[in-house]
Design a protein around this motif. Structure first.
Motif, PDB file in Angstrom:
ATOM      1  N   ARG A  42       5.727  13.363 -11.927  1.00 43.45           N
ATOM      2  CA  ARG A  42       6.652  13.271 -12.812  1.00 43.45           C
ATOM      3  C   ARG A  42       5.749  13.546 -14.406  1.00 43.45           C
ATOM      4  NH1 ARG A  42       6.475   9.853 -16.763  1.00 43.45           N
ATOM      5  NH2 ARG A  42       5.533   8.128 -15.423  1.00 43.45           N
ATOM      6  N   GLN A  43       4.773  13.348 -14.343  1.00 43.62           N
ATOM      7  CA  GLN A  43       3.334  13.664 -15.447  1.00 43.62           C
ATOM      8  C   GLN A  43       3.327  15.154 -15.385  1.00 43.62           C
ATOM      9  OE1 GLN A  43       0.343  10.913 -16.106  1.00 43.62           O
ATOM     10  NE2 GLN A  43       1.413   9.371 -14.757  1.00 43.62           N
ATOM     11  N   ILE A  44       3.076  15.605 -14.226  1.00 44.44           N
ATOM     12  CA  ILE A  44       2.663  16.977 -14.180  1.00 44.44           C
ATOM     13  C   ILE A  44       4.151  17.865 -14.577  1.00 44.44           C
ATOM     14  CG2 ILE A  44       2.384  18.827 -12.393  1.00 44.44           C
ATOM     15  CD1 ILE A  44       0.461  17.062 -11.088  1.00 44.44           C
ATOM     16  N   ASP A  45       5.382  17.374 -14.151  1.00 46.81           N
ATOM     17  CA  ASP A  45       6.260  18.110 -14.732  1.00 46.81           C
ATOM     18  C   ASP A  45       6.656  18.192 -16.275  1.00 46.81           C
ATOM     19  OD1 ASP A  45       6.915  19.028 -11.918  1.00 46.81           O
ATOM     20  OD2 ASP A  45       8.419  17.382 -11.530  1.00 46.81           O
ATOM     21  N   ASP A  46       6.487  16.886 -16.561  1.00 43.62           N
ATOM     22  CA  ASP A  46       6.717  16.733 -18.038  1.00 43.62           C
ATOM     23  C   ASP A  46       5.588  17.541 -18.810  1.00 43.62           C
ATOM     24  OD1 ASP A  46       8.739  15.118 -17.506  1.00 43.62           O
ATOM     25  OD2 ASP A  46       7.498  13.088 -17.890  1.00 43.62           O
ATOM     26  N   GLY A  47       4.482  17.764 -18.433  1.00 45.88           N
ATOM     27  CA  GLY A  47       3.139  18.394 -19.009  1.00 45.88           C
ATOM     28  C   GLY A  47       3.554  19.850 -18.981  1.00 45.88           C
ATOM     29  N   LEU A  48       4.218  20.343 -17.785  1.00 50.05           N
ATOM     30  CA  LEU A  48       4.279  21.738 -17.626  1.00 50.05           C
ATOM     31  C   LEU A  48       5.384  22.158 -18.553  1.00 50.05           C
ATOM     32  CD1 LEU A  48       4.170  22.270 -13.637  1.00 50.05           C
ATOM     33  CD2 LEU A  48       2.667  23.150 -15.301  1.00 50.05           C
ATOM     34  N   ARG A  94       0.722  -1.189   0.180  1.00 51.06           N
ATOM     35  CA  ARG A  94      -0.018   0.137  -0.009  1.00 51.06           C
ATOM     36  C   ARG A  94       0.897   1.213  -0.006  1.00 51.06           C
ATOM     37  NH1 ARG A  94      -4.887  -1.219   4.305  1.00 51.06           N
ATOM     38  NH2 ARG A  94      -6.015  -2.746   3.235  1.00 51.06           N
ATOM     39  N   ILE A  95       1.863   1.311   1.007  1.00 51.98           N
ATOM     40  CA  ILE A  95       2.632   2.493   0.963  1.00 51.98           C
ATOM     41  C   ILE A  95       3.526   2.664  -0.262  1.00 51.98           C
ATOM     42  CG2 ILE A  95       4.952   3.510   2.335  1.00 51.98           C
ATOM     43  CD1 ILE A  95       3.840   1.918   4.606  1.00 51.98           C
ATOM     44  N   ASP A  96       4.124   1.486  -0.997  1.00 47.14           N
ATOM     45  CA  ASP A  96       4.632   1.603  -2.202  1.00 47.14           C
ATOM     46  C   ASP A  96       4.049   2.382  -3.206  1.00 47.14           C
ATOM     47  OD1 ASP A  96       7.056   0.856  -0.724  1.00 47.14           O
ATOM     48  OD2 ASP A  96       6.959  -1.154  -1.430  1.00 47.14           O
ATOM     49  N   GLY A  97       2.601   1.538  -3.362  1.00 46.23           N
ATOM     50  CA  GLY A  97       1.649   1.977  -4.586  1.00 46.23           C
ATOM     51  C   GLY A  97       1.440   3.446  -4.205  1.00 46.23           C
ATOM     52  N   HIS A  98       1.032   3.981  -3.014  1.00 46.58           N
ATOM     53  CA  HIS A  98       0.860   5.447  -2.618  1.00 46.58           C
ATOM     54  C   HIS A  98       1.821   6.095  -3.277  1.00 46.58           C
ATOM     55  CE1 HIS A  98       0.483   9.006  -0.397  1.00 46.58           C
ATOM     56  NE2 HIS A  98      -0.765   8.767  -0.367  1.00 46.58           N
ATOM     57  N   ASP A  99       2.960   5.942  -2.768  1.00 50.68           N
ATOM     58  CA  ASP A  99       4.546   6.633  -2.984  1.00 50.68           C
ATOM     59  C   ASP A  99       4.428   6.693  -4.698  1.00 50.68           C
ATOM     60  OD1 ASP A  99       4.336   7.234  -0.559  1.00 50.68           O
ATOM     61  OD2 ASP A  99       6.194   5.924  -0.142  1.00 50.68           O
ATOM     62  N   CYS A 100       4.437   5.507  -5.158  1.00 56.66           N
ATOM     63  CA  CYS A 100       4.773   5.184  -6.660  1.00 56.66           C
ATOM     64  C   CYS A 100       3.406   6.231  -7.292  1.00 56.66           C
ATOM     65  CB  CYS A 100       4.722   4.001  -6.845  1.00 56.66           C
ATOM     66  SG  CYS A 100       4.953   3.614  -8.773  1.00 56.66           S
ATOM     67  N   LEU A 137       2.138   8.922  -6.456  1.00 54.55           N
ATOM     68  CA  LEU A 137       2.376  10.134  -6.137  1.00 54.55           C
ATOM     69  C   LEU A 137       3.519  10.734  -7.075  1.00 54.55           C
ATOM     70  CD1 LEU A 137       1.849  11.282  -2.338  1.00 54.55           C
ATOM     71  CD2 LEU A 137       0.607  12.151  -4.556  1.00 54.55           C
ATOM     72  N   ASN A 138       4.716   9.592  -7.065  1.00 56.84           N
ATOM     73  CA  ASN A 138       5.839  10.143  -7.946  1.00 56.84           C
ATOM     74  C   ASN A 138       5.659  10.341  -9.446  1.00 56.84           C
ATOM     75  OD1 ASN A 138       7.377  10.411  -5.751  1.00 56.84           O
ATOM     76  ND2 ASN A 138       8.093   8.140  -5.836  1.00 56.84           N
ATOM     77  N   ASN A 139       4.636   9.083  -9.903  1.00 56.51           N
ATOM     78  CA  ASN A 139       4.032   9.083 -11.384  1.00 56.51           C
ATOM     79  C   ASN A 139       3.403  10.501 -11.666  1.00 56.51           C
ATOM     80  OD1 ASN A 139       5.517   7.083 -12.153  1.00 56.51           O
ATOM     81  ND2 ASN A 139       3.752   5.656 -11.740  1.00 56.51           N
ATOM     82  N   LEU A 140       2.646  10.944 -10.768  1.00 54.83           N
ATOM     83  CA  LEU A 140       1.793  12.156 -10.897  1.00 54.83           C
ATOM     84  C   LEU A 140       2.421  13.402 -11.190  1.00 54.83           C
ATOM     85  CD1 LEU A 140      -1.388  11.249  -8.809  1.00 54.83           C
ATOM     86  CD2 LEU A 140      -1.193  11.569 -11.207  1.00 54.83           C
TER      87      LEU A 140
END
Length: 449
Positions: free
Chosen positions: A244-250, A231-237, A239-242
């Motif tokens: 990264r996607q937001i940074d790439d999108g920006l 659960r913790i790894d899934g939550h952190d992963c 958030l990290n993916n989001l």
């Protein structure tokens, strides 16, 4: 460790549907126990950590059990009963202004924000004095500080079916001495024969020596650790993916904005050139400029429109990503609760492992010696042998039969179940022992795991 043991006892009773009184001698321990129970309930999705109000030293949520700590005749429930000191309630709604809607035996009421902030506490654990008058299925007392006869007698007569006392002591005799000393501090008006019978029925659980857990208990801990880690790894992963996607999108949106600004200026300049020179009597000497402007206006507006559509779509996607990011960030209290519980679970696993180390060091089984050989005399090798034997003992106790790795685990090398994780840990310990001993082990360790 005593507090964690008491928490496990509370969880067992809670999951069995029993009412529980969790009692401690000191206010500091009461606060820690309340927070431990609350964290466990958040981690098990029994509370909503996104709806929070501050109540004294606590952050309380919908579903929490609380106690009111002051009589207030002005506060009347829907049954016209006043709010009393030490009444217990369950939170049904939190309000942005700090009020709490709660329900209890006296009815339902919305407690004002100033009362909540000063007169409300979590109600999972209480002091001995606060537990007076309660009758529950099971009572759990932690003796971790100065306590008199009433401090033991009151909690230990709350439970209908069972009353347990956990005593912090370094030696068995000290635990009994602590209780004996407490019982002589102040005698209440109870006949000695009745008192003796009551004390004879107490369950004394001193914490002076760690004992390996049963197979079911250690398996439950290993499974829970694996689930919480997932659960913790899934939550952190996520958030990290989001992020990264937001940074790439920006970055892409900023690039598009720059390109749109530049290309719009080029279109404007080209149109200005045509307006100025592409007229009768004005074309002479400007043929090159006119042709270049016409070429630009022939293709660039379509490309500019494509860029603007992409920028608009990307802005919408960024809004959606930010919304998802905020939703996951609001799960931070739950993630912290998972992490808190995992720390508790891993402490219990470590304590069990320490007990197994002691056992295998002094009482190795035939299975261990058949698989690992005799315990080496070299200190470093002996320590590695103990580690491997303890892990082997834990894995066999928890899972018994071997588990073959799945196709996904064989392909990735990553264990996807708690049993596979336990087996992999055991194999690594055996391989490290083998390398240290500089000998080939052809006993087929995998067959035992």
């Amino acid at each position: 460790s005593v507090e964690r043991s008491a928490l496990r006892a509370w969880v067992q009773a809670h999951m069995a549907g029993e009412t529980v009184a969790l009692v401690a001698a000191t206010n500091e321990t009461v606060i820690r126990l309340n927070e431990l129970v609350q964290a466990w309930r958040i981690a098990h999705d029994q509370l909503d950590p996104t709806r929070t109000v501050t109540a004294g030293a606590y952050q309380v949520h919908v579903g929490d059990l609380i106690v009111t700590r002051h009589n207030d005749r002005q506060l009347l429930t829907d049954r016209s009963l006043m709010v009393k000191n030490r009444d217990t309630w369950t939170i049904t709604h939190t309000h942005p202004d700090g009020r709490l809607t709660v329900t209890g035996r006296a009815g339902t009421i919305a407690l004002p924000a100033d009362y909540v902030s000063q007169r409300v506490e979590l109600g999972y654990a209480q002091t001995a004095h606060a537990s007076q008058g309660r009758t529950v299925d099971r009572s759990i007392l932690i003796v971790d500080g100065p306590v008199d006869a009433a401090g033991i007698y009151v909690p230990m007569t709350r439970g209908r079916h069972r009353n347990d006392v956990y005593v912090i002591a370094e030696q068995p005799d000290q635990a009994i001495d602590i209780l004996t000393s407490a019982l002589t501090q102040r005698w209440i008006d109870t006949p000695a024969t009745i008192r003796a019978a009551q004390l004879a029925n107490l369950t004394l659980l001193p914490e002076w020596k760690a004992i390996p857990l049963s197979g079911m208990e250690i398996r439950d801990l290993l499974e829970r650790d694996h689930l919480l880690t997932s659960r913790i790894d899934g939550h952190d992963c996520t958030l990290n993916n989001l992020a990264r996607q937001i940074d790439d999108g920006l970055r892409r949106h900023q690039q598009l904005t720059r390109e749109i600004t530049t290309d719009s200026a080029r279109c404007t300049a080209a149109q200005t050139t045509l307006d100025r020179h592409d007229r009768v009597l004005h074309r002479h000497g400007h043929a090159g400029e006119i042709n270049e402007a016409r070429t630009i206006l022939g293709w660039l507006p379509r490309y500019l429109d494509k860029q603007q559509r992409e920028a608009t779509q990307l802005a919408e996607e960024l809004d959606s990503l930010r919304t998802r990011q905020r939703e996951h960030q609001r799960q931070a209290p739950r993630r912290r609760a998972w992490d808190t519980e995992r720390s508790t679970v891993r402490d219990d696993i470590h304590r069990d492992f320490t007990a197994r180390l002691d056992d295998v060091r002094h009482h190795p089984t035939r299975t261990m010696t058949n698989q690992l050989g005799a315990r080496p005399t070299d200190r470093e090798a002996a320590d590695l042998w103990d580690q491997a034997a303890a892990r082997l003992d834990r894995h066999h106790g928890a899972y018994g039969a071997p588990e073959l790795p799945t196709a996904l685990e064989r392909a990735t090398g990553f264990p996807y179940t708690a049993q596979a994780t336990s087996a992999a840990d055991t194999r690594r310990a055996i391989e490290q022992l083998t390398r240290t001993l500089h000998r080939e082990h052809d006993r087929g360790f995998g067959l035992y795991l």
